[in-house]
Each structure stands twice: as C-alpha cells, then as structure tokens.
Design an enzyme around this catalytic site. Structure first.
Site, PDB file in Angstrom:
ATOM      1  N   GLU A 254      45.872 105.750 -43.579  1.00 32.76           N
ATOM      2  CA  GLU A 254      46.669 106.400 -42.691  1.00 32.76           C
ATOM      3  C   GLU A 254      47.599 105.105 -42.359  1.00 32.76           C
ATOM      4  OE1 GLU A 254      42.722 108.386 -42.340  1.00 32.76           O
ATOM      5  OE2 GLU A 254      43.250 106.326 -42.623  1.00 32.76           O
TER       6      GLU A 254
ATOM      7  N   ARG B  35      43.628 105.572 -36.276  1.00 27.90           N
ATOM      8  CA  ARG B  35      43.607 104.575 -37.454  1.00 27.90           C
ATOM      9  C   ARG B  35      44.900 103.952 -37.845  1.00 27.90           C
ATOM     10  NH1 ARG B  35      39.505 106.327 -41.896  1.00 27.90           N
ATOM     11  NH2 ARG B  35      38.477 104.379 -41.537  1.00 27.90           N
TER      12      ARG B  35
ATOM     13  N   LYS C  34      31.261 116.404 -58.033  1.00 23.59           N
ATOM     14  CA  LYS C  34      31.110 116.970 -56.779  1.00 23.59           C
ATOM     15  C   LYS C  34      30.701 118.597 -56.765  1.00 23.59           C
ATOM     16  CE  LYS C  34      33.812 117.242 -52.073  1.00 23.59           C
ATOM     17  NZ  LYS C  34      34.921 116.880 -51.453  1.00 23.59           N
TER      18      LYS C  34
END
Length: 633
Positions: A370, A398, A284
């Site tokens: 979640e 969610r 990244k």
C-alpha cells in the site's frame, strides 16, 4: 458434534496434544479427514476456503512437531488458518466462523491461547514472531517461534524489514514461506516471478548432486573454493542465496502436501539455532477440484454445493459500489489517456477486472504494498498522469505517511477510490472501514467526498478526477439504495451540500454518505430537515450556518468513528463561528466492532434505524416546542 463415523481421527483431536499422541503414520489420514471437514463445513455457510485447503498438511505437521501453545505459531493474514482453528479445540464451532457471536474470521488472541498474535492485515507475522523470539531469548526460555507467511504477503515491505532485522540477530526463529503463487489475486512482481522460476529449475538439483560425487576426491582447500563459488552460482536458479545473504539458513523447497516429509523436515529444523527459513510449495485450493481450478473465485465463497461446486448466488437488485467504480474508471480511461489505475493486490474486490482487460498498459497491481501504491501514484502525477488508487479503507491506513508526505503535502492530483468505507460485516474488526473520515479530515489539501447513492458515487469520482489536487471518494461495501446510475458525468460544485428535505419541527439532520437514506426515513417521523452533506472536506460552512440559524437543534449522522469524524467537523464549524446550539453526533462508538453481518454491525454500533430513532428521540424530546422562524428564514 463432529461425526466420528466420518471423521474417526479428527473427532478425537480436541487439542494439538491429542494430535501429537498419534503415530506419525496416521498423519496423512488426519490431513485427509481435515480437508474433507473443511469442504463440508465451509460449504454450509461460506467463509475463507481455498487458502486453508492449501495449508492442511503444513498445519498438521507444525502442530505435530512443535509443542504449541508453549511454542509460538504465528499465522500471516489468517485466511489459511481454518485448519489451525480445527486442530486447536474449535472444530465444532467452525460452522459459526465470521458470524455474529461465532469464531472470529482470523486468529484472535482473545479467542484462543493458540492464537498467539491477532492478524487480518498481511505481512505482520515475521515482525511479531521476531518480537516473541527476542523476548524468549532475553528470558533465557526454551520455546521455539514459527512464522508462517505466504509468498503474496512477502511482497510487502514490512516482511522484508523484519527479515532484514532478524537475519542480524542471534535468536531462534523459523520462517515458513508458504509458496502457492497466490495472494487473493495472482501474485505479481519480481520476487513472485523468481520463486516461480524455481519450480522449473531441476537442472540445478541434478548438477549439484552429480558434482558432489566428483568433488569428494578433491583436497579441502579446493572444496572451500568450490563451496564459495556454489553459493554465488546457485543464486541463478535457487532463492536460497537471497535469504542466506540476509542471515537465514535456507532449506527447501519442499512439498507442502507431503505431511510425512514436512514433519521430518520440521523436526530436524526445530533443533537448529539462529534464523531459519523453510520454503514450502503448496497449491491453493488443494484437494477440491473447483478451488484448484479457480482459487480466486474460491478464496472466500458463500455457501456452496460441495458435490457440484456451485456457489449459491445472492440476489442482486443493482450494481455494487465497486462495480460503479469499475465502470466509471473504464469510462474515464476512454475519455482521458492520462488516467491510470493502481491497486495493492485487490483487482477483483475493487472492481478492476474489466479495466485490466481493456487497458492493460495503464493497470498497475503493485502486490500487497500500500505504501508503494500511493507513492507510485505521486510519481505518476508528477509527470502529468492522472492516477486513481483503488484501495479498501482499512488498507489505506497502511499508507498514511505516504498519503500525507508524498501526495497531500505536494498537492498532487491523485484520486483515492476508497472502497469498504464504514462497517463491512463478516471480516470483523480488522477490516471495518471505521476510521477513514477521521484520519483523512485532518490532512491539508485533500478533498473528501462521501456519496449517498450509486449515481452520486459516479459523479463524485468524476469530480475528483477534474481537480488539480488530491481527492478521496469514500463509499461502502456492497450495494446502495438502488438509485439509477447516469451515463453522463457531471462535476459537482466542490464543498456544496445538497438539501434533501425541509422540515418544520426545528430539527435538522445532517447526514454523510451511506447514512443519508436512514436520515430521510427518520426525517419523515420527526418532520426534520435533511441535508446530504456530500463533502466532509471542504465542509459546506455556509449551509451549516444557514441550517443552524433556522433550526433549534442539529444531529449529524455518519458511518465513521464519532471521534474526529465528519460530525466533529460540523461541531467545530459551529464553535468557530460562535454558534451555540443543541447538537448530537451519531456514528461508530469508541470501540472496535466485531464480526457479523453488516446489519448486525449497524445494530452493534447503534446505527440501525431503530437505534438511530431512539437516540434522536432521547435527544429531541423536551426540545420539540414550537419556535417562530425568522421572516425569510
């Protein structure tokens, strides 16, 4: 227009077809120009950054090998899809991304035929791609389907549900696992650790190749025995066994920044039948030193100086609501050893960095999960802990079943600190916290609070922590009106509103949360009464009825969907008590609000001050005749 002098190859690529017309030897140069273009463009106005830098070569290789848009390419989340947008005809509009009227922050079907599936929330790519692959199979089509998913998104249960299903089907699907050891924060969990251990597992590779030389002389039956033994043995050092046992042909890991090798590998895999998984290792922030060194900081920076790596800081007049929450949680943890903090991979955004540092044993980052976060909190509450779930409004959606079934139904004392409630701005429709008051209000046993300012947020969080039932405190993104935050914590009386202004016109404004400040500004113009409602549930019924008795009309104001929102609670209260009174509910209209600044979002929703003024004026004109107020009223 893109400068052809600086970007001779990239400036000529208006579609993936133009990319595919180039000789493969030009791909490294294309990747280099694309990376430089991203750095230069995002630096001007900000945007998602480090993730896209990490997928430059992968994006080039995918569009080079696959016949997009005939072949379907599905991105997960979309933070990493800026290179994809550049190569699919949106290069010269990239500088508009996340701004009103500009490119959407994530892949969006309405924006381009190359955006095959709209994303924003993580871990949906494999399910969506599998659906496309099944449809292609049923039609007898020849298109290929590819899902690109990061190892962070693989921490969510939805991804594994899709893998489990896909591995049992005879459909052609490629899942590219982009392994960069990051989501937004560092990845956590057993799977992430498993993939990380792979990178140092060179022993397996040498052992396997050397053993092949010896075993070639063995009879066929012995070969089969060795092959079966190898399948189980290699699982100790290679994640391929995990995916192969689920029905996928695993290939990898491969260098995600070697565009030539990627193209060759993808070309070979394109003709394979059945479920395939390609494990790609990337970095990244690749190619931009500051982002490589701190990919969290550079996940979504504002404008920055590309030469020095200095991000331009916005002026701050006070703490954000996230910072108010973070400080409160640390203070509560000092006071009460039972307090634990839980986040689904949003440590920085939710204000939990200091809490993790000071209370590491009571900090739980569950990764992008979640549902698990909420049921984990329920289990902790069952054993006497006081769990606080720090979660964005749009992500709480969610875990809705767990909120109802595992927490509210059992009346467990879990505190939900709901960040980014209301309109959030540049992340757009997928991230607007527009629905929480509506979907929470119908759940029994749940206390719902909406603070009007920073100090009220702190006191409401404390109030929630004192209750022996589930409670939610819902606050907006960014800063509040600038009210000083008191160090002392005082529990508010549950279900009690706060009168802010007494008007004489006969009009009452009942405001919730962040809209109280706007209501107070309007009240001076209309000589209206203002009530800071504070509690969406339980509603202050006595206050509503008292206001209705003394006024000729009521207007409710909230930064939540009008449908089923806090205003609906007020209207139901009046109806159930036989009160007939002219009333108006103002809130987010029945449509999705797209990206732009928060101020532009408010205008789009009709919740900026001018729009509110006009709406109240239309409603109130003709009703403003004086009326005698009953004695004592």
């Amino acid at each position: 227009m893109t400068d052809p002098g600086r970007y001779p190859l990239l400036s000529a690529i208006e579609s993936p077809a133009a990319l595919r017309a180039l000789p493969e030897s030009e791909l490294p140069a294309v990747a280099g120009e694309l990376r430089d273009f991203l750095v230069h463009t995002v630096s001007q106005r900000g945007g998602h950054f480090a993730a896209g830098l990490g997928t430059v070569e992968l994006t080039v290789a995918l569009h080079y090998v696959y016949d997009t848009p005939h072949d379907r390419l599905v991105w997960d989340v979309g933070h990493q899809a800026y290179p994809h947008k550049v190569l699919t005809g949106r290069r010269d509009r990239l500088e508009t991304i996340k701004h009103k009227g500009g490119l959407a922050p994530f892949p969006t079907r309405a924006e381009s035929v190359y955006d095959t599936f709209g994303v924003g929330h993580s871990s949906t790519s494999i399910s969506a791609a599998l659906g496309m692959a099944i449809a292609n199979h049923l039609e007898g089509g020849d298109r290929r389907v590819v899902a690109v998913i990061g190892d962070g998104a693989m921490s969510a249960g939805l991804a594994w549900e899709a893998l489990n299903h896909a591995g049992s089907l005879d459909v052609d699907l490629l899942v590219v696992l982009n392994d960069n050891d990051m989501s937004i924060s560092e990845n956590v969990g057993a799977l992430s650790n498993y993939l990380a251990r792979l990178l140092s597992g060179k022993v397996y590779g040498h052992l396997r190749e050397n053993s092949k030389k010896v075993l070639r002389r063995m009879p066929a039956a012995a070969w089969e025995l060795v092959r079966r033994s190898e399948v189980h043995a290699k699982g100790m050092v290679l994640p391929g066994t995990l995916f192969e046992e689920m029905g996928f042909n695993y290939i990898g890991p491969v260098d995600g920044h070697d565009v030539g090798s990627l193209a060759t590998t993808l070309r070979n895999m394109r003709g394979l039948k059945g479920p395939q998984l390609l494990h790609v290792v990337t970095q990244k922030g690749k190619g931009y030193a500051p982002a490589e060194a701190d990919p969290i900081k550079w996940h979504g920076p504002g404008p920055f100086d590309p030469a020095s790596g200095t991000i331009r800081k916005e002026k701050s007049s006070g703490p954000s609501y996230s910072q108010v929450f973070g400080e409160w949680l640390c203070d509560m943890a000092e006071r009460d050893s039972r307090v634990v903090g839980i986040t689904p991979a949003m440590r920085e955004g939710s204000g939990l960095v200091e809490f993790e540092r000071r209370f590491p044993d009571r900090y739980f980052d569950v990764a992008i999960a979640e549902q698990h976060a909420i049921t984990l909190a329920a289990g902790l509450a069952c054993e006497g802990r006081r769990p606080v779930v720090a979660i964005y409004s749009t992500f709480l959606q969610r875990g809705y079943d767990q909120l109802i079934h595992d927490v509210a139904l059992q009346g467990l004392p879990v505190v939900f600190a709901i960040d980014r409630g209301g309109l959030v701005g540049s992340d757009g429709a997928t991230h607007q916290g527009a629905f929480d008051l509506s979907y929470l209000r119908c759940i029994p046993n749940l206390v719902i609070m909406a603070p009007a300012d920073e100090n009220e947020c702190r006191q409401m969080l404390y109030t929630a922590a004192t209750l022996d039932r589930p409670a939610a405190v819902r606050y907006p993104r960014g800063q509040g009106p600038g009210v000083a935050v008191a160090k002392e914590m005082t529990a508010l009386p549950v279900g009690r509103a706060e009168p802010r202004r007494e008007g004489r016109s006969g009009l009452a404004l009942l405001a919730f949360g962040a809209m109280v400040a706007a209501a107070e500004q309007l009240a001076a113009e209309f000589d209206a009464t203002v009530v800071n409602m504070r509690f969406v549930k339980p509603l202050d019924v006595a206050r509503v009825l008292e206001v209705a008795r003394r006024h000729r009309a009521i207007v409710t104001i909230e930064d939540n969907a009008v449908a089923g929102g806090a205003g609906d609670a007020v209207m139901q209260c009046l109806q159930q008590n036989g009160v007939t009174l002219p009333s108006l509910s103002l809130g987010i209209p029945d449509r999705f609000i797209e990206h732009g600044s928060r101020e532009e979002n408010l205008v789009d929703a009709g919740l900026d001050l001018d729009s509110l003024r006009a709406a109240v004026h239309r409603f109130w004109s003709g009703r403003a005749q004086p009326r005698a107020v009953p004695a004592g009223g």
